[in-house]
Design a protein around this motif. Sequence first.
Motif, mmCIF file in Angstrom:
data_model
loop_
_atom_site.group_PDB
_atom_site.id
_atom_site.type_symbol
_atom_site.label_atom_id
_atom_site.label_comp_id
_atom_site.label_asym_id
_atom_site.label_seq_id
_atom_site.Cartn_x
_atom_site.Cartn_y
_atom_site.Cartn_z
ATOM 1 N N ASP A 8 0.872 -1.180 0.000
ATOM 2 C CA ASP A 8 0.000 0.000 0.000
ATOM 3 C C ASP A 8 0.911 1.232 0.000
ATOM 4 O O ASP A 8 2.141 1.124 -0.188
ATOM 5 N N HIS A 9 0.315 2.410 0.200
ATOM 6 C CA HIS A 9 1.100 3.651 0.169
ATOM 7 C C HIS A 9 2.178 3.670 1.255
ATOM 8 O O HIS A 9 3.264 4.189 1.046
ATOM 9 N N SER A 39 -3.021 7.341 -1.219
ATOM 10 C CA SER A 39 -3.618 6.419 -0.261
ATOM 11 C C SER A 39 -4.449 5.331 -0.945
ATOM 12 O O SER A 39 -5.307 5.618 -1.792
ATOM 13 N N TYR A 42 -4.649 -1.716 1.767
ATOM 14 C CA TYR A 42 -3.647 -2.805 1.736
ATOM 15 C C TYR A 42 -4.241 -4.163 1.378
ATOM 16 O O TYR A 42 -3.555 -4.997 0.765
ATOM 17 N N CYS A 65 3.205 -2.990 3.963
ATOM 18 C CA CYS A 65 2.332 -1.865 4.307
ATOM 19 C C CYS A 65 3.059 -1.074 5.395
ATOM 20 O O CYS A 65 4.252 -1.284 5.624
ATOM 21 N N SER A 66 2.393 -0.175 6.078
ATOM 22 C CA SER A 66 3.106 0.661 7.051
ATOM 23 C C SER A 66 3.709 -0.178 8.172
ATOM 24 O O SER A 66 4.871 -0.007 8.543
ATOM 25 N N THR A 67 2.913 -1.092 8.715
ATOM 26 C CA THR A 67 3.392 -1.951 9.798
ATOM 27 C C THR A 67 3.712 -3.366 9.337
ATOM 28 O O THR A 67 4.386 -4.106 10.059
ATOM 29 N N GLY A 68 3.178 -3.763 8.201
ATOM 30 C CA GLY A 68 3.282 -5.140 7.726
ATOM 31 C C GLY A 68 2.185 -6.032 8.280
ATOM 32 O O GLY A 68 2.052 -7.192 7.860
ATOM 33 N N ILE A 69 1.409 -5.506 9.190
ATOM 34 C CA ILE A 69 0.412 -6.339 9.881
ATOM 35 C C ILE A 69 -0.829 -6.569 9.018
ATOM 36 O O ILE A 69 -1.228 -7.709 8.756
ATOM 37 N N GLY A 70 -1.446 -5.486 8.586
ATOM 38 C CA GLY A 70 -2.700 -5.629 7.835
ATOM 39 C C GLY A 70 -2.517 -6.406 6.546
ATOM 40 O O GLY A 70 -3.344 -7.272 6.199
HETATM 41 O O1 5RP Z 1 0.027 -0.635 8.194
HETATM 42 C C1 5RP Z 1 -1.036 -0.703 7.654
HETATM 43 C C2 5RP Z 1 -1.992 -1.815 7.919
HETATM 44 O O2 5RP Z 1 -1.496 -2.699 8.882
HETATM 45 C C3 5RP Z 1 -1.478 0.377 6.732
HETATM 46 O O3 5RP Z 1 -0.393 0.758 5.927
HETATM 47 C C4 5RP Z 1 -1.971 1.563 7.541
HETATM 48 O O4 5RP Z 1 -3.064 1.167 8.370
HETATM 49 C C5 5RP Z 1 -2.409 2.698 6.618
HETATM 50 O O5 5RP Z 1 -2.853 3.776 7.412
HETATM 51 P P1 5RP Z 1 -3.038 5.234 6.789
HETATM 52 O O6 5RP Z 1 -4.190 5.137 5.834
HETATM 53 O O7 5RP Z 1 -3.340 6.105 8.001
HETATM 54 O O8 5RP Z 1 -1.757 5.591 6.085
#
Ligand code: 5RP
Length: 148
Positions: A8-9, A39, A42, A65-70
């Motif tokens: 994702d972004h 934006s 993910y 993704c930002s954390t890798g979790i989602g």
């Molecule tokens: O890490 C993530 C999911 O686990 C996503 O990258 C994160 O939740 C995106 O958030 P935002 O729309 O505020 O940039």
Amino acid sequence: MVIAIGSDHGGFALKEAVKKHLTEKGIEVKDFGCYSTDSVDYAVYGAKVAHCVADGEAQYGVLVCSTGIGISMAANKVKGIRAALCCDMHAAEMTRRHNNANILCMGGLVTDEKTGLEIVDTFLSFEFEGGRHQRRIDQIAAIENGEL
Ligand SMILES: O=C(CO)[C@H](O)[C@H](O)COP(=O)(O)O
């Protein structure tokens, strides 16, 4: 070897670095996006890469993704996918040797580029050991099939 990648972004920058790194090593990369820091969601990219790997069109996947979790949660919803969120080289080694992970997930806001590329290289360097670990992989598959 073909590697499917996606982000994702929040993971875009690290995904681009992974693409450049793998391409320079002569590895074929299928990039499922995203393609900018605009934006996005993910789950969409996790699904694209996971289906590619599950269908056998790529040997492994890399998702960020930002954390890798989602994005790991999303990828793991696809049957046959074992997506592992790794923040260090030890986890990357062990998830190949013990879990036979077929997708590596990372957090673009967690892992810097140098570490991320080391994690990718480590993930791609180790083979599944089988043995007792195969039994545990089979149990994960049994959960997918509603048998456990
Ligand atoms: O890490 C993530 C999911 O686990 C996503 O990258 C994160 O939740 C995106 O958030 P935002 O729309 O505020 O940039």
